[in-house]
Design a protein around this motif. Structure first.
Motif, mmCIF file in Angstrom:
data_model
loop_
_atom_site.group_PDB
_atom_site.id
_atom_site.type_symbol
_atom_site.label_atom_id
_atom_site.label_comp_id
_atom_site.label_asym_id
_atom_site.label_seq_id
_atom_site.Cartn_x
_atom_site.Cartn_y
_atom_site.Cartn_z
ATOM 1 N N VAL A 93 0.842 -1.206 0.000
ATOM 2 C CA VAL A 93 0.000 0.000 0.000
ATOM 3 C C VAL A 93 0.870 1.247 0.000
ATOM 4 N N LEU A 94 1.919 1.250 0.814
ATOM 5 C CA LEU A 94 2.841 2.389 0.836
ATOM 6 C C LEU A 94 3.543 2.561 -0.511
ATOM 7 N N VAL A 99 3.081 6.515 -2.811
ATOM 8 C CA VAL A 99 3.787 7.291 -3.832
ATOM 9 C C VAL A 99 2.813 8.207 -4.565
ATOM 10 N N LEU A 100 1.631 7.689 -4.875
ATOM 11 C CA LEU A 100 0.626 8.484 -5.592
ATOM 12 C C LEU A 100 0.144 9.661 -4.748
ATOM 13 N N VAL A 320 1.946 8.506 4.529
ATOM 14 C CA VAL A 320 2.169 7.335 5.391
ATOM 15 C C VAL A 320 0.983 7.129 6.329
ATOM 16 N N PHE A 321 0.476 8.221 6.905
ATOM 17 C CA PHE A 321 -0.661 8.110 7.827
ATOM 18 C C PHE A 321 -1.892 7.546 7.107
ATOM 19 N N LEU A 322 -2.185 8.053 5.925
ATOM 20 C CA LEU A 322 -3.351 7.584 5.180
ATOM 21 C C LEU A 322 -3.214 6.117 4.784
ATOM 22 N N CYS A 323 -1.987 5.680 4.518
ATOM 23 C CA CYS A 323 -1.765 4.286 4.115
ATOM 24 C C CYS A 323 -1.778 3.318 5.295
#
Length: 487
Positions: A93-94, A99-100, A320-323
């Motif tokens: 996911v990261l 990246v996106l 990172v937090f969202l992932c």
């Protein structure tokens, strides 16, 4: 022989020797070793005392592609699947979504700071969106960080697997920048799916195939095995790209696949490719340093500082937090994973693609990428150990574990030590440990096997060393083996 050629050879040899010595400075003072390589290249360049004129961005791109292939292969080869298997979901996911998201956030900042259009802003954002395997592996080893297993595995697997996404976004946006009318969202998504699918399948199949070839040949000269694997890495990358797959993903997965298999001269090949990866890093960063003129960085220093801060404190933490918000990570762990995502050679190599493609903004983009990467590496690389302690994500060394059986001699005891996945003792022999005279390694438990070691037995990750030691020397033994990890 041509004197100028001899001078170039001598200069190259001296630079490599100085780079090796510079690794001691990196370990002692916490300066990322990759920065030292780049500084050496810049000092050797046309504006430094070396005076070497080098302006071939195309050659640098080719060198960077080759070097990155071997670095990713070595990273996969040294990564143990059982260590990263529990974190593969969040790492993927990261590598993809992270990246996106980072690219999108940075595009907003770049458009605001540089007053560019959305496409060039997104292109620059894509270049600096991925973390770098060489930088991450290098800083963890040189700083001897003993992170919690889930955190270290997540950072390492992400850094080794997010380059293909960054490459795809960069090349797609370059095409869109050059010819906006030819862009199709449907074709782009299909191209992405084909690239990743073929890259993944090619990496696994050709990694398995290379193992079978090594075991089938059973070469009489062990020195030919490194030649075979070098050829294998080149062929894996080239064939995958020819077929429309992602070559970087393929070589990384090929190394990851081979790391779990048994084949002739495995330990020797791992050591060889680790050394080759270091050589590639040195050569690549020296070339990148030669390509940059320090005077060109001054005009973009102001915007570069703003964008670097935006990347470190906004884009990377948010992505990172969202992932990771849906996984079992607390806030401290998320913050450290965000800070531990180091930039390195990959963004600069991607910037050479922009430079070669041409365009009025290409030189400015290249210089901005270089400046942002250097600043992020300097700030994050030198402070990563401090943040590891501050956020409490380092792996605590438990109290030694005394085994349930005793020695008949009352003044002796059996103690077990486990070798961590990033222990500095991996690859060393029992004799290399220089244990006290009253200590004997009587047994090694490796995977599902137990055996009695000899002095020349090499230590591997996750080995359990059972030692018979005089009680008086146990404190000294713990000091020697503390980097391994005691139970």
């Amino acid at each position: 022989m041509d004197q100028s050629f001899l001078q170039v050879m001598l200069a190259l040899g001296i630079l490599l020797i100085l780079s090796v010595f510079a690794s001691k400075i990196s370990s002692r003072y916490g300066i990322p070793i990759l920065l030292i390589f780049i500084a050496a290249g810049m000092l050797s360049g046309s504006e430094g005392p070396g005076g070497i004129v080098f302006e071939d961005a195309g050659a640098t791109r080719i060198l960077g592609t080759i070097a990155l292939s071997f670095i990713l292969f070595s990273g996969g080869l040294s990564t143990q699947l059982k260590a990263v298997a529990p974190v593969w979901k969040e790492s993927v996911v990261l590598a993809l979504v992270g990246v996106l998201v980072s690219t999108s956030i940075m595009a907003v900042f770049i458009r605001w700071v540089m007053d560019w259009g959305w496409i060039p802003s997104a292109l620059l954002g894509a270049c600096i969106s991925s973390t770098d395997a060489a930088a991450v592996f290098g800083i963890i080893k040189t700083r001897k960080l003993h992170l919690k297993s889930n955190i270290q595995s997540t950072i390492e697997l992400e850094s080794g697997s997010n380059d293909p996404m960054a490459v795809f976004l960069t090349l797609t946006l370059i095409q869109l920048y050059q010819n906006p009318e030819s862009f199709s969202m449907g074709q782009t998504l299909m191209h992405f799916f084909i690239q990743m699918s073929l890259g993944g399948l090619a990496g696994w199949f050709m990694g398995q195939g290379l193992v079978k070839v090594i075991n089938w040949l059973d070469l009489e000269f062990e020195g030919l095995y490194p030649v075979l694997t070098i050829a294998g890495v080149i062929c894996i990358y080239a064939l995958t790209e020819f077929c429309g797959g992602n070559g970087f993903l393929a070589v990384y997965l090929a190394g990851l696949t081979m790391g779990e298999e048994k084949y002739f001269s495995k330990k020797g090949l791992e050591v060889f490719h680790d050394g080759l990866a270091w050589l590639m890093q040195v050569a690549m960063f020296l070339a990148l340093g030669l390509l940059i003129n320090p005077s060109q960085l001054m005009p973009i220093a102001g915007p570069g500082i703003i964008l670097a801060i935006s990347l470190m404190l906004v884009a990377r933490p948010l992505s990172v937090f969202l992932c990771l918000v849906g996984f079992r990570y607390n806030l401290r762990e998320i913050l450290f994973i965000s800070w531990g995502g180091l930039r390195g050679a990959v963004p600069i190599i991607l910037a050479t693609y922009i430079l070669v493609s041409g365009g009025s903004l290409a030189p400015v983009m290249f210089n901005l990428v270089f400046f942002i990467v250097i600043l992020c590496m300097l700030v994050q690389g030198t402070s990563i150990a401090f943040f590891a302690r501050l956020l409490g994500v380092q792996e605590e060394i438990p109290v030694k574990r005394r085994l349930p059986f005793k020695s008949r001699t009352l003044n002796r005891d059996f103690i077990e030590f486990e070798v961590g996945q990033d222990s500095p003792f991996i690859g060393q022999t029992i004799l290399d440990l220089h244990l006290p005279e009253d200590v004997l390694v009587v047994l090694i438990h490796r995977q599902e096997d137990d055996f009695i070691p000899r002095g020349n037995t090499e230590i591997e990750g996750y080995d359990r060393l059972v030692c018979l030691a005089d009680k008086n020397v146990i404190p000294k033994l713990e000091e020697i083996l503390r980097p391994i990890q005691t139970f």
